[in-house]
Design a protein around this motif. Structure first.
Motif, PDB file in Angstrom:
ATOM      1  N   GLU A  43      61.902  59.226 143.617  1.00  0.00           N
ATOM      2  CA  GLU A  43      61.767  58.465 142.336  1.00  0.00           C
ATOM      3  C   GLU A  43      61.032  57.392 141.613  1.00  0.00           C
ATOM      4  OE1 GLU A  43      63.148  58.819 145.311  1.00  0.00           O
ATOM      5  OE2 GLU A  43      65.477  59.673 144.937  1.00  0.00           O
ATOM      6  N   ALA A  44      60.569  56.612 142.448  1.00  0.00           N
ATOM      7  CA  ALA A  44      58.989  55.924 141.794  1.00  0.00           C
ATOM      8  C   ALA A  44      58.478  56.463 141.286  1.00  0.00           C
ATOM      9  CB  ALA A  44      57.834  55.066 143.417  1.00  0.00           C
ATOM     10  N   GLU A  59      59.224  69.054 141.565  1.00  0.00           N
ATOM     11  CA  GLU A  59      61.127  69.408 141.011  1.00  0.00           C
ATOM     12  C   GLU A  59      61.349  68.556 140.687  1.00  0.00           C
ATOM     13  OE1 GLU A  59      64.318  71.253 144.153  1.00  0.00           O
ATOM     14  OE2 GLU A  59      62.471  71.169 145.121  1.00  0.00           O
ATOM     15  N   HIS A  60      61.373  66.981 141.304  1.00  0.00           N
ATOM     16  CA  HIS A  60      62.318  65.986 140.834  1.00  0.00           C
ATOM     17  C   HIS A  60      61.607  65.452 139.612  1.00  0.00           C
ATOM     18  CE1 HIS A  60      63.378  61.719 140.639  1.00  0.00           C
ATOM     19  NE2 HIS A  60      64.736  61.534 141.270  1.00  0.00           N
ATOM     20  N   GLN A  61      60.213  65.544 139.514  1.00  0.00           N
ATOM     21  CA  GLN A  61      59.547  64.933 137.648  1.00  0.00           C
ATOM     22  C   GLN A  61      60.325  66.241 137.203  1.00  0.00           C
ATOM     23  OE1 GLN A  61      57.814  65.060 140.601  1.00  0.00           O
ATOM     24  NE2 GLN A  61      58.421  63.217 141.598  1.00  0.00           N
ATOM     25  N   ASN A  62      60.134  67.110 136.926  1.00  0.00           N
ATOM     26  CA  ASN A  62      60.091  68.391 136.225  1.00  0.00           C
ATOM     27  C   ASN A  62      62.050  68.070 135.470  1.00  0.00           C
ATOM     28  OD1 ASN A  62      60.158  70.127 134.634  1.00  0.00           O
ATOM     29  ND2 ASN A  62      60.197  72.032 135.774  1.00  0.00           N
ATOM     30  N   ALA A  63      63.039  68.078 137.142  1.00  0.00           N
ATOM     31  CA  ALA A  63      64.447  67.740 135.882  1.00  0.00           C
ATOM     32  C   ALA A  63      64.478  67.027 135.155  1.00  0.00           C
ATOM     33  CB  ALA A  63      65.060  67.617 137.617  1.00  0.00           C
ATOM     34  N   VAL A  64      64.044  65.493 136.268  1.00  0.00           N
ATOM     35  CA  VAL A  64      64.382  64.495 134.930  1.00  0.00           C
ATOM     36  C   VAL A  64      63.766  64.450 133.470  1.00  0.00           C
ATOM     37  CG1 VAL A  64      63.829  62.276 135.038  1.00  0.00           C
ATOM     38  CG2 VAL A  64      65.146  62.673 136.837  1.00  0.00           C
ATOM     39  N   THR A 116      58.575  59.224 139.303  1.00  0.00           N
ATOM     40  CA  THR A 116      59.318  59.577 138.191  1.00  0.00           C
ATOM     41  C   THR A 116      59.539  58.952 136.968  1.00  0.00           C
ATOM     42  OG1 THR A 116      60.288  61.951 139.252  1.00  0.00           O
ATOM     43  CG2 THR A 116      61.345  60.876 137.078  1.00  0.00           C
ATOM     44  N   SER A 117      59.904  57.292 138.026  1.00  0.00           N
ATOM     45  CA  SER A 117      59.934  56.420 137.348  1.00  0.00           C
ATOM     46  C   SER A 117      58.589  55.636 136.154  1.00  0.00           C
ATOM     47  CB  SER A 117      60.403  54.853 137.338  1.00  0.00           C
ATOM     48  OG  SER A 117      60.670  54.083 136.981  1.00  0.00           O
ATOM     49  N   ALA A 118      57.298  55.451 137.094  1.00  0.00           N
ATOM     50  CA  ALA A 118      56.222  55.887 136.734  1.00  0.00           C
ATOM     51  C   ALA A 118      56.116  56.710 135.556  1.00  0.00           C
ATOM     52  CB  ALA A 118      55.101  55.180 137.772  1.00  0.00           C
ATOM     53  N   LEU A 119      56.636  57.989 135.581  1.00  0.00           N
ATOM     54  CA  LEU A 119      55.864  58.889 134.195  1.00  0.00           C
ATOM     55  C   LEU A 119      56.997  58.583 133.723  1.00  0.00           C
ATOM     56  CD1 LEU A 119      55.302  62.034 136.724  1.00  0.00           C
ATOM     57  CD2 LEU A 119      53.628  60.506 135.340  1.00  0.00           C
ATOM     58  N   LEU A 120      57.733  58.232 133.608  1.00  0.00           N
ATOM     59  CA  LEU A 120      58.595  58.022 132.275  1.00  0.00           C
ATOM     60  C   LEU A 120      58.087  57.263 131.669  1.00  0.00           C
ATOM     61  CD1 LEU A 120      62.103  58.709 133.960  1.00  0.00           C
ATOM     62  CD2 LEU A 120      61.430  59.638 132.270  1.00  0.00           C
ATOM     63  N   LYS A 121      57.935  55.866 132.342  1.00  0.00           N
ATOM     64  CA  LYS A 121      57.342  54.225 131.939  1.00  0.00           C
ATOM     65  C   LYS A 121      55.929  55.058 130.879  1.00  0.00           C
ATOM     66  CE  LYS A 121      55.837  50.100 133.002  1.00  0.00           C
ATOM     67  NZ  LYS A 121      55.355  48.971 133.730  1.00  0.00           N
ATOM     68  N   TRP A 122      55.161  55.847 131.649  1.00  0.00           N
ATOM     69  CA  TRP A 122      53.977  55.998 130.859  1.00  0.00           C
ATOM     70  C   TRP A 122      54.176  56.580 129.797  1.00  0.00           C
ATOM     71  CZ3 TRP A 122      52.823  61.568 131.856  1.00  0.00           C
ATOM     72  CH2 TRP A 122      51.274  61.883 131.440  1.00  0.00           C
ATOM     73  N   MET A 123      55.212  58.245 129.127  1.00  0.00           N
ATOM     74  CA  MET A 123      55.461  58.713 128.434  1.00  0.00           C
ATOM     75  C   MET A 123      55.930  57.775 127.258  1.00  0.00           C
ATOM     76  SD  MET A 123      54.874  61.445 128.483  1.00  0.00           S
ATOM     77  CE  MET A 123      55.495  62.249 126.984  1.00  0.00           C
ATOM     78  N   ARG A 124      56.466  56.547 127.459  1.00  0.00           N
ATOM     79  CA  ARG A 124      57.365  55.447 126.167  1.00  0.00           C
ATOM     80  C   ARG A 124      55.651  55.013 126.024  1.00  0.00           C
ATOM     81  NH1 ARG A 124      61.141  54.862 129.716  1.00  0.00           N
ATOM     82  NH2 ARG A 124      60.706  53.202 131.285  1.00  0.00           N
TER      83      ARG A 124
END
Length: 252
Positions: free
Chosen positions: A234-235, A33-38, A237-245
């Protein structure tokens, strides 16, 4: 929104990237849920429901049927095993791979009776009774007594499942392939992540997995058990955002 491929011609613009978030055993989109929202602010997000297949291969084939030609894929627990199988079937379609709270070994001899005991509970007493037994070891010790909101969300997710779904997913897990030989072959950006307090799939085995993959990024999510996407949202989601970059291998 479009993104510019860093290694393609500067004139080539592509549609929004797609991320597939694969749930684990007895989980659905609530686990993400959190990861999808962000992530959905920046990417197209797909959360497949793996409730009709009884093998890891069939689950992977289903995802490949509904996925676009190119995508990044993250899996949690059983979902990470499915994500690896997706990569095995179509490595050229996978831009990035993330494996959270999981393993790569095949089923051990002592796993069947433990799984069967849980199957007997869901079949004989129902999904709430199963949640009473199955959920406490899936999170950090004592968390279900302290975090009532998390407890309610986890119970609701398990209760949305059925004994038949449980049986099919356990059959898939018991028949899972040994995926460790794949790890050294993976060249796309990989995130390996695990809760620091994960009792089911401990950090030690994730460290071994990360060492087997060239240039894998390894994250440990503090104060989290096996349900890291929900316990440390949050942790994760942050890791996945970094991974996507991470754009290495994006055009391979």
């Amino acid at each position: 929104m479009a993104y510019r491929c860093p290694t393609c011609s500067p004139d080539i613009m592509q549609a929004r990237e797609t991320i597939i978030l694969v749930p684990g055993l007895l989980c659905d989109d609530a686990v993400w849920e959190h990861q999808n929202a962000v992530l959905s602010r920046h990417y197209d997000v797909i959360v497949p429901q793996l409730t009709r297949q009884d093998s890891i291969t069939a689950m992977a084939e289903y995802i490949l049927e509904v996925a676009p030609e190119r995508f990044s894929i993250a899996g949690h627990s059983m979902g990470a095993r499915v994500a690896l199988e997706v990569w095995r079937h179509a490595p050229a379609r996978v831009a990035r791979l993330a494996l959270l709270d999981t393993g790569v070994h095949s089923a051990s001899a002592d796993e069947l009776p433990k799984r069967q005991a849980l199957l007997d509970i869901s079949a004989g007493k129902g999904m709430t009774a199963l949640a009473d037994v199955w959920l406490p070891p899936m999170v950090a010790a004592g968390r279900l007594k302290i975090d009532i909101a998390l407890r309610e969300r986890l119970y609701a997710m398990v209760e949305r499942m059925t004994p038949e779904i449980h049986r099919q997913q356990i059959a898939a897990l018991l028949g899972r392939p040994d995926a460790r030989p794949l790890l050294a072959q993976i060249s796309c950006p990989v995130l390996i992540g695990v809760g620091s307090l994960d009792q089911w799939s401990p950090p030690e085995q994730h460290g071994v997995m990360a060492a087997d993959i060239k240039h894998a990024h390894y994250d440990v999510f503090d104060d989290s058990g096996h349900m890291a996407p929900m316990e440390a949202p949050e942790a994760v989601t942050s890791a996945l955002l970094k991974w996507m970059r991470d754009d290495r291998g994006l055009c391979k």
